[in-house]
Design an enzyme around this catalytic site. Structure first.
Site, PDB file in Angstrom:
ATOM      1  N   CYS A 168       0.811  -1.211   0.000  1.00 13.98           N
ATOM      2  CA  CYS A 168       0.000   0.000   0.000  1.00 13.98           C
ATOM      3  C   CYS A 168       0.846   1.264   0.000  1.00 13.98           C
ATOM      4  CB  CYS A 168      -0.933   0.005   1.216  1.00 13.98           C
ATOM      5  SG  CYS A 168      -1.843   1.552   1.448  1.00 13.98           S
ATOM      6  N   PHE A 169       1.843   1.352   0.867  1.00  9.91           N
ATOM      7  CA  PHE A 169       2.588   2.599   1.035  1.00  9.91           C
ATOM      8  C   PHE A 169       3.600   2.840  -0.081  1.00  9.91           C
ATOM      9  CE2 PHE A 169       0.563   2.765   5.058  1.00  9.91           C
ATOM     10  CZ  PHE A 169       0.621   4.090   5.468  1.00  9.91           C
TER      11      PHE A 169
END
Length: 272
Positions: A144-145
């Site tokens: 995600c990041f």
């Protein structure tokens, strides 16, 4: 008269229980049993949450997740995998029909991010929106990041809050990860890569894309102070006040039942 919403302030909970709480809050709000809810929580053990539509086969290294002592869980929201360890997590539940909720996911995300930005400002942290070039190709990673999405929050050019939103039967759920410190080496151990060279290259690049808030500001802030700052951010942006929500024994029973019957089941966890 100022509208009153609920604040559910919780400590660290099991990953499956955390996802069950968020889902039950949606159910209870849909049934008219509770008003909109802002929730803060943590994770024990640390959890790797995958998005509702995300593939696990060939993407997540299940043995590595277990060897680190983490637990895998599937979120009711979309997006890519998030390691929930040294962080503050928030969730927000509200009806899509509420007058304060924009109709589109992007605009609702923007409004909630404005509340988060005000919360950071209350902590003397000068963050900003991630505004993206829509022509830019996504990296294709399961992490995600790795890349910010529209209106997620960056500090010094690095993503510091990752959020995901879902809408089920008229109820909006948004929850997000606010890493305090980030261990990128540990994070990258949890995913399957084509080879070690690809993994090392992506790990080096990742350092310039995301970070824990405390790592960037060079100081630590008490968690209770952070929660209070974000609560004030939501109160200001949505022009509401908050009352404390205390869950009953019956509500906890419903949460634990859902955790066992859904979020711990391999048929759900590895459904994609």
């Amino acid at each position: 008269m100022t509208e009153k919403w609920m604040l559910l302030d919780q400590s660290k909970l099991d990953p499956a229980v955390n996802m069950a709480v968020d889902e039950k809050l949606m159910d209870w709000h849909r049934a008219g049993l509770i008003p909109p809810v802002l929730r803060f929580y943590g994770w024990t053990p640390a959890g790797l949450s995958v998005g509702y539509f995300q593939r696990t086969e060939g993407k997540i290294d299940r043995e590595a997740v277990a060897s680190h002592g983490f637990r895998l869980v599937r979120r009711p929201t979309g997006g890519q995998a998030v390691l929930h360890d040294d962080e503050l997590t928030y969730s927000f539940v509200i009806s899509e029909e509420h007058q304060g909720v924009p109709k589109t996911i992007k605009e609702a995300h923007k409004l909630i991010s404005e509340a988060l930005l005000v919360g950071l400002k209350n902590l003397d942290i000068d963050a900003s929106f991630a505004l993206l070039d829509e022509k830019k190709q996504a990296s294709g990673t399961a992490i995600c990041f790795e890349e910010p999405s529209w209106y997620e929050i960056t500090l010094n050019g690095r993503k510091v809050i990752g959020s995901a939103q879902a809408r089920h039967d008229g109820i909006l759920l948004q929850h997000g990860s606010i890493p305090l410190h980030m261990n990128a080496v540990e994070l990258f151990d949890l995913f399957v890569f084509e080879n070690d060279r690809v993994k090392e290259r992506m790990l080096r690049a990742f350092g310039g894309k995301a970070a824990g808030i405390f790592d960037l500001i060079g100081r630590e802030i008490p968690i209770e102070e952070m929660k209070e700052a974000f609560q004030r951010g939501f109160a200001e942006v949505f022009e509401v006040s908050f009352e404390t929500l205390t869950l009953t024994d019956a509500q906890w029973d419903a949460i634990h039942t859902l955790a066992e019957q859904k979020f711990r089941r391999e048929s759900y966890l590895f459904s994609r």
